[in-house]
Motif scaffolding. Structure first.
Motif, PDB file in Angstrom:
ATOM      1  N   THR A 104     -13.333   3.005   4.924  1.00 32.34           N
ATOM      2  CA  THR A 104     -13.297   2.311   6.219  1.00 32.34           C
ATOM      3  C   THR A 104     -12.029   2.633   7.007  1.00 32.34           C
ATOM      4  O   THR A 104     -11.706   1.932   7.958  1.00 32.34           O
ATOM      5  CB  THR A 104     -13.395   0.791   6.011  1.00 32.34           C
ATOM      6  N   LYS A 105     -11.309   3.686   6.605  1.00 32.83           N
ATOM      7  CA  LYS A 105     -10.072   4.055   7.290  1.00 32.83           C
ATOM      8  C   LYS A 105      -9.792   5.527   7.047  1.00 32.83           C
ATOM      9  O   LYS A 105     -10.435   6.165   6.194  1.00 32.83           O
ATOM     10  CB  LYS A 105      -8.911   3.206   6.755  1.00 32.83           C
ATOM     11  N   SER A 106      -8.847   6.069   7.785  1.00 32.69           N
ATOM     12  CA  SER A 106      -8.449   7.455   7.564  1.00 32.69           C
ATOM     13  C   SER A 106      -7.864   7.607   6.165  1.00 32.69           C
ATOM     14  O   SER A 106      -6.979   6.835   5.773  1.00 32.69           O
ATOM     15  CB  SER A 106      -7.405   7.874   8.606  1.00 32.69           C
ATOM     16  N   ILE A 107      -8.348   8.604   5.432  1.00 34.63           N
ATOM     17  CA  ILE A 107      -7.873   8.789   4.060  1.00 34.63           C
ATOM     18  C   ILE A 107      -8.294  10.164   3.560  1.00 34.63           C
ATOM     19  O   ILE A 107      -9.260  10.763   4.055  1.00 34.63           O
ATOM     20  CB  ILE A 107      -8.421   7.681   3.135  1.00 34.63           C
ATOM     21  N   ILE A 142      -8.485   2.765  -3.290  1.00 34.37           N
ATOM     22  CA  ILE A 142      -8.478   2.827  -1.824  1.00 34.37           C
ATOM     23  C   ILE A 142      -7.844   1.587  -1.211  1.00 34.37           C
ATOM     24  O   ILE A 142      -7.182   1.658  -0.175  1.00 34.37           O
ATOM     25  CB  ILE A 142      -9.907   3.066  -1.279  1.00 34.37           C
ATOM     26  N   SER A 143      -7.994   0.442  -1.850  1.00 34.81           N
ATOM     27  CA  SER A 143      -7.400  -0.785  -1.308  1.00 34.81           C
ATOM     28  C   SER A 143      -5.878  -0.784  -1.443  1.00 34.81           C
ATOM     29  O   SER A 143      -5.192  -1.551  -0.775  1.00 34.81           O
ATOM     30  CB  SER A 143      -7.977  -2.006  -2.021  1.00 34.81           C
ATOM     31  N   LYS A 144      -5.344   0.088  -2.299  1.00 37.27           N
ATOM     32  CA  LYS A 144      -3.903   0.170  -2.505  1.00 37.27           C
ATOM     33  C   LYS A 144      -3.292   1.396  -1.846  1.00 37.27           C
ATOM     34  O   LYS A 144      -2.123   1.704  -2.049  1.00 37.27           O
ATOM     35  CB  LYS A 144      -3.608   0.175  -4.010  1.00 37.27           C
ATOM     36  N   THR A 145      -4.117   2.086  -1.038  1.00 37.43           N
ATOM     37  CA  THR A 145      -3.669   3.281  -0.338  1.00 37.43           C
ATOM     38  C   THR A 145      -3.580   2.998   1.152  1.00 37.43           C
ATOM     39  O   THR A 145      -4.509   2.457   1.751  1.00 37.43           O
ATOM     40  CB  THR A 145      -4.639   4.449  -0.587  1.00 37.43           C
ATOM     41  N   ALA A 146      -2.479   3.362   1.759  1.00 37.53           N
ATOM     42  CA  ALA A 146      -2.264   3.107   3.184  1.00 37.53           C
ATOM     43  C   ALA A 146      -3.210   3.950   4.036  1.00 37.53           C
ATOM     44  O   ALA A 146      -3.675   5.015   3.614  1.00 37.53           O
ATOM     45  CB  ALA A 146      -0.812   3.407   3.546  1.00 37.53           C
ATOM     46  N   THR A 147      -3.474   3.479   5.230  1.00 33.54           N
ATOM     47  CA  THR A 147      -4.265   4.256   6.180  1.00 33.54           C
ATOM     48  C   THR A 147      -3.609   5.613   6.408  1.00 33.54           C
ATOM     49  O   THR A 147      -2.404   5.704   6.654  1.00 33.54           O
ATOM     50  CB  THR A 147      -4.378   3.506   7.514  1.00 33.54           C
ATOM     51  N   GLY A 148      -4.398   6.669   6.311  1.00 35.90           N
ATOM     52  CA  GLY A 148      -3.862   8.016   6.440  1.00 35.90           C
ATOM     53  C   GLY A 148      -3.285   8.563   5.152  1.00 35.90           C
ATOM     54  O   GLY A 148      -2.791   9.694   5.126  1.00 35.90           O
ATOM     55  N   GLY A 149      -3.363   7.778   4.080  1.00 32.01           N
ATOM     56  CA  GLY A 149      -2.803   8.202   2.801  1.00 32.01           C
ATOM     57  C   GLY A 149      -3.761   9.066   2.012  1.00 32.01           C
ATOM     58  O   GLY A 149      -4.809   9.510   2.499  1.00 32.01           O
ATOM     59  N   CYS A 175      -1.711   1.925  -9.099  1.00 33.70           N
ATOM     60  CA  CYS A 175      -2.209   3.268  -8.741  1.00 33.70           C
ATOM     61  C   CYS A 175      -1.080   4.264  -8.528  1.00 33.70           C
ATOM     62  O   CYS A 175      -1.221   5.209  -7.737  1.00 33.70           O
ATOM     63  CB  CYS A 175      -3.117   3.223  -7.512  1.00 33.70           C
ATOM     64  N   SER A 176       0.044   4.051  -9.180  1.00 31.20           N
ATOM     65  CA  SER A 176       1.130   5.022  -9.148  1.00 31.20           C
ATOM     66  C   SER A 176       0.829   6.141 -10.133  1.00 31.20           C
ATOM     67  O   SER A 176      -0.119   6.077 -10.918  1.00 31.20           O
ATOM     68  CB  SER A 176       2.451   4.350  -9.518  1.00 31.20           C
ATOM     69  N   ARG A 177       1.653   7.177 -10.127  1.00 24.91           N
ATOM     70  CA  ARG A 177       1.426   8.288 -11.047  1.00 24.91           C
ATOM     71  C   ARG A 177       1.571   7.849 -12.502  1.00 24.91           C
ATOM     72  O   ARG A 177       0.863   8.325 -13.383  1.00 24.91           O
ATOM     73  CB  ARG A 177       2.407   9.427 -10.743  1.00 24.91           C
ATOM     74  N   THR A 178       2.480   6.940 -12.768  1.00 21.19           N
ATOM     75  CA  THR A 178       2.702   6.476 -14.135  1.00 21.19           C
ATOM     76  C   THR A 178       1.804   5.297 -14.514  1.00 21.19           C
ATOM     77  O   THR A 178       1.702   4.962 -15.690  1.00 21.19           O
ATOM     78  CB  THR A 178       4.172   6.071 -14.332  1.00 21.19           C
ATOM     79  N   ALA A 179       1.168   4.668 -13.528  1.00 24.50           N
ATOM     80  CA  ALA A 179       0.243   3.556 -13.794  1.00 24.50           C
ATOM     81  C   ALA A 179      -0.962   3.712 -12.868  1.00 24.50           C
ATOM     82  O   ALA A 179      -1.133   2.971 -11.899  1.00 24.50           O
ATOM     83  CB  ALA A 179       0.926   2.213 -13.585  1.00 24.50           C
ATOM     84  N   PRO A 180      -1.822   4.714 -13.146  1.00 25.02           N
ATOM     85  CA  PRO A 180      -2.921   5.029 -12.234  1.00 25.02           C
ATOM     86  C   PRO A 180      -4.061   4.030 -12.302  1.00 25.02           C
ATOM     87  O   PRO A 180      -4.204   3.266 -13.269  1.00 25.02           O
ATOM     88  CB  PRO A 180      -3.386   6.412 -12.731  1.00 25.02           C
ATOM     89  N   GLN A 193       0.833  -1.186   0.000  1.00 26.69           N
ATOM     90  CA  GLN A 193       0.000   0.000   0.000  1.00 26.69           C
ATOM     91  C   GLN A 193       0.873   1.243   0.000  1.00 26.69           C
ATOM     92  O   GLN A 193       1.859   1.328   0.730  1.00 26.69           O
ATOM     93  CB  GLN A 193      -0.922  -0.008   1.214  1.00 26.69           C
ATOM     94  N   ALA A 194       0.495   2.212  -0.801  1.00 27.92           N
ATOM     95  CA  ALA A 194       1.269   3.438  -0.954  1.00 27.92           C
ATOM     96  C   ALA A 194       0.623   4.560  -0.156  1.00 27.92           C
ATOM     97  O   ALA A 194      -0.590   4.581   0.068  1.00 27.92           O
ATOM     98  CB  ALA A 194       1.353   3.821  -2.428  1.00 27.92           C
TER      99      ALA A 194
END
Length: 319
Positions: free
Chosen positions: A146-149, A123-130, A110-115, A94-95
């Motif tokens: 379901t998490k801080s985001i 959201i599943s690939k984003t860290a909590t608080g990301g 879900c990177s900038r070059t491969a969104p 998770q990024a």
């Protein structure tokens, strides 16, 4: 990849020593003159190269020759497999920051070059608080949080379409902090709720448009929750904002926003000590700009345009 590796290996262009690949720079002539340059396993390779020059295409069919070839192949395959495992690495972690695009794909990292394509995919690939950001305008779909985001779109359309009784954004994240910034949430006159808050510690909604739902924003929590709405437009719904939390647990702050043509109410609050603080808003085009029931509270600070419905519980002018 393995076949090509072995072909080059047997051709003498590379060698493997303990899993380490390096060029084979020792010529067959030099090897014949000074055989102590390399070890027996390497010597088999160089002899093979020398045999090619004299017309022989392989090491003589002796037990020693066969064993050398087997060792060479075993070493080559082992080294190649080690390299493959090293390159494969773990699955995408998770990024902290991810990206979505109108031409993305949710199979991407879900990177900038491969969104990714949707908020739900990101959201599943984003860290909590990301944070999820948009690269370009697009329709990014409904999402459950379901998490801080943070979901943010800066100066470009980030559409969320929810129809046929569905909700645009569901927030069910106890103790979480959620920021929604720059989203265009559309219900097409059949959507259920634009933003539904079931649980969270803090939710900030800013620079958002929420249109054509039964309810624009619903706060219906059973634990303490604070929702702040700033610089947003909520219009064309039956109710603009409703607070129906367990008494004393729902708290909304509404600043610098336009609530227009929400047919039943602009802001509706119910339940003892559930409260709304309002400042610098226009709440127009509703049967009741404010609808206050069952001990709910509306505290007005400074200037608000509230032409219909119930009067604020308290009014404090700003000097």
């Amino acid at each position: 990849m393995v076949t090509a590796f072995i072909a080059h290996f047997l051709a003498g262009s590379i060698r493997c020593e303990g899993g380490c690949l390096e060029p084979q720079n020792i010529s067959p002539a030099k090897m014949q003159a000074r055989p102590h340059y390399i070890r027996p396993l390497d010597r088999a390779i160089v002899i093979s190269k020398a045999n090619k020059k004299t017309g022989a295409d392989r090491i003589p069919e002796t037990s020693e020759g066969k064993m050398s070839i087997k060792k060479i192949l075993a070493s080559a395959v082992a080294a190649c497999l080690l390299q493959l495992f090293a390159l494969a690495g773990p699955a995408h972690a998770q990024a902290t920051r991810t990206w979505v695009s109108g031409v993305g794909d949710d199979v991407n990292p879900c990177s900038r070059t491969a969104p990714c394509k949707t908020f739900a995919g990101a959201i599943s690939k984003t860290a909590t608080g990301g944070e999820i950001n948009t690269l370009d305008p697009g329709a990014f779909g409904a999402v459950t949080i379901t998490k801080s985001i943070t979901i943010r779109s800066d100066h470009m359309q980030a559409g969320v379409l929810a129809t046929l009784g569905s909700n645009g954004i569901n927030i069910n994240a106890p103790s979480a902090k959620v920021i929604l910034d720059g989203l265009d949430i559309e219900g097409a006159s059949t959507g259920g709720t634009g933003i539904r808050v079931l649980s969270a510690l803090d939710v900030i909604v800013k620079n958002c448009d929420i249109r054509n739902f039964t309810t624009g924003i619903s706060v219906n929590t059973t634990a303490q929750a604070r929702v702040t709405v700033d610089r947003s437009m909520i219009g064309g719904n039956v109710d603009g904002i409703t607070i129906t939390s367990t008494p004393g647990f729902g708290h909304v702050k509404l600043f610098n926003s336009l609530l227009i043509n929400n047919t039943s109410s602009g802001v509706s609050v119910s339940g003892a000590n559930n409260d709304v603080f309002i400042h610098n808003n226009q709440i127009l085009g509703s049967t009741k700009s404010l609808n206050i029931t069952s001990g709910g509270l509306v505290r007005s600070f400074g200037t608000n345009i509230i032409p219909t419905g119930d009067a604020p519980t308290s009014t404090t002018p700003l000097l």
